[in-house]
Design a protein around this motif. Structure first.
Motif, PDB file in Angstrom:
ATOM      1  N   THR A 240      32.299  41.302  64.841  1.00  0.00           N
ATOM      2  CA  THR A 240      32.292  40.120  65.709  1.00  0.00           C
ATOM      3  C   THR A 240      32.059  40.515  67.165  1.00  0.00           C
ATOM      4  OG1 THR A 240      33.653  38.716  64.321  1.00  0.00           O
ATOM      5  CG2 THR A 240      33.746  38.287  66.668  1.00  0.00           C
TER       6      THR A 240
ATOM      7  N   ASP B 203      27.238  35.345  67.873  1.00  0.00           N
ATOM      8  CA  ASP B 203      26.406  36.358  67.227  1.00  0.00           C
ATOM      9  C   ASP B 203      25.476  37.025  68.233  1.00  0.00           C
ATOM     10  OD1 ASP B 203      27.425  36.109  64.675  1.00  0.00           O
ATOM     11  OD2 ASP B 203      26.105  34.450  64.174  1.00  0.00           O
TER      12      ASP B 203
ATOM     13  N   SER C 273      29.942  31.559  65.091  1.00  0.00           N
ATOM     14  CA  SER C 273      29.175  32.706  64.590  1.00  0.00           C
ATOM     15  C   SER C 273      29.156  32.683  63.072  1.00  0.00           C
ATOM     16  CB  SER C 273      29.761  34.026  65.107  1.00  0.00           C
ATOM     17  OG  SER C 273      30.799  34.475  64.266  1.00  0.00           O
TER      18      SER C 273
END
Lengths: 200, 200
Positions: free
Chosen positions: A55, A66, B5
């Protein structure tokens, strides 16, 4: 409790370290994984390992992302003049779900809490200051923190750090929740909602 | 919900496959792991993988066990003449915690449930029969199953399979729980507890 095997004892111990999960629930989850397909445990452990190892965080707002710069910070459609300061990612998701906000965010990564040993230096506050210094188009900071002791402390601290900037500093409205019953509202909320009444 | 994400989205998806954990709790757990030390996630994923890959079952009673024959089946101190038939490991733990039972167990690994597509052949019933055939010292079978529709169905099925053996077949007592209030007991339990009253 005497567990029938070391493996299940260790699994229960590790699962019950998660917040809100006791030994009994942990045992239930462990036995569920034992009964279901091996792929479920594999997928779960891979997802957790990947989450923890890979992460990354947005360099601007510190939200999980991301990319180096997250979708919100990188979007041309979002209002660049307003930043909502929040405690963590969950608050970003909660505000995004309302579809009522089109500005930027700044994720503090926690809240000032002397009880938990968390001071201002543990939070992403300096990067908020430099973000404001480098972006003169920022006109308003919304302190979108929980109305708790820690949230109020953090809001006061931020207000002190930000007061020399030519900024409007606001906070999310406090009052009786929509659909809430006057009779069952706690005295503090009701008292404050009378003091800070708004024009009809 | 739009997760910030892919990694967190996948983690939430996998965690929320566990029973009793929704998307919101899953997100809370994922964010907790992200904030805490890396070793916590490593220990958790290792414990879960080990549990799923290496867990073995006792060859006699089918309970989870580190050895081929579990501590209970292998103990000389336990009464060999009595077997409690239970649904799963949790029931063994629950009964062991009472310290009121010193016999053997037989873990069915589930319960007959047409709704869930679980029939008698999916359970460890044949091995119970051959266990009784091979051990003439077994004198009593306790059907320690939950007093639900599925539990009663399973108990009736077992009773049919076992009736030709020279065995006493019993079931755990049903009635008003100790400390329970008569007034708030459901009608079926109260009615049954009057019909099957015991000598004082």
């Amino acid at each position: 409790m005497n567990y029938p095997s070391k493996l299940i004892e260790e699994a229960v111990l590790e699962i019950s370290k998660l917040p809100g999960i006791g030994k009994k629930s942990a045992l239930r989850l462990a036995l569920h994984l034992l009964k279901s397909d091996k792929s479920q445990t594999q997928n779960l452990t891979e997802a957790l390992s990947n989450l923890r190892e890979k992460t990354t965080y947005c360099k601007t707002c510190h939200n999980i992302s991301d990319q180096e710069i997250c979708n919100i910070c990188g979007s041309h459609r979002r209002d660049q003049s307003i930043i909502a300061v929040v405690q963590d990612t969950r608050d970003v998701l909660a505000i995004e779900n309302t579809s009522q906000y089109s500005g930027q965010y700044h994720v503090l990564g926690g809240i000032i809490s002397p009880m938990m040993g968390i001071g201002p230096n543990d939070l992403n506050i300096d990067s908020l200051i430099s973000r404001i210094e480098q972006n003169p188009e920022v006109k308003e900071i919304i302190l979108a923190l929980s109305p708790t002791m820690e949230g109020d402390t953090t809001a006061f601290y931020l207000q002190k750090r930000l007061r020399d900037f030519p900024l409007k500093i606001s906070t999310i409205a406090r009052g009786i929740p929509i659909g809430g019953d006057l009779e069952y509202t706690d005295e503090i909320t009701l008292g404050r909602s009378i003091l800070s009444r708004i024009d009809f």
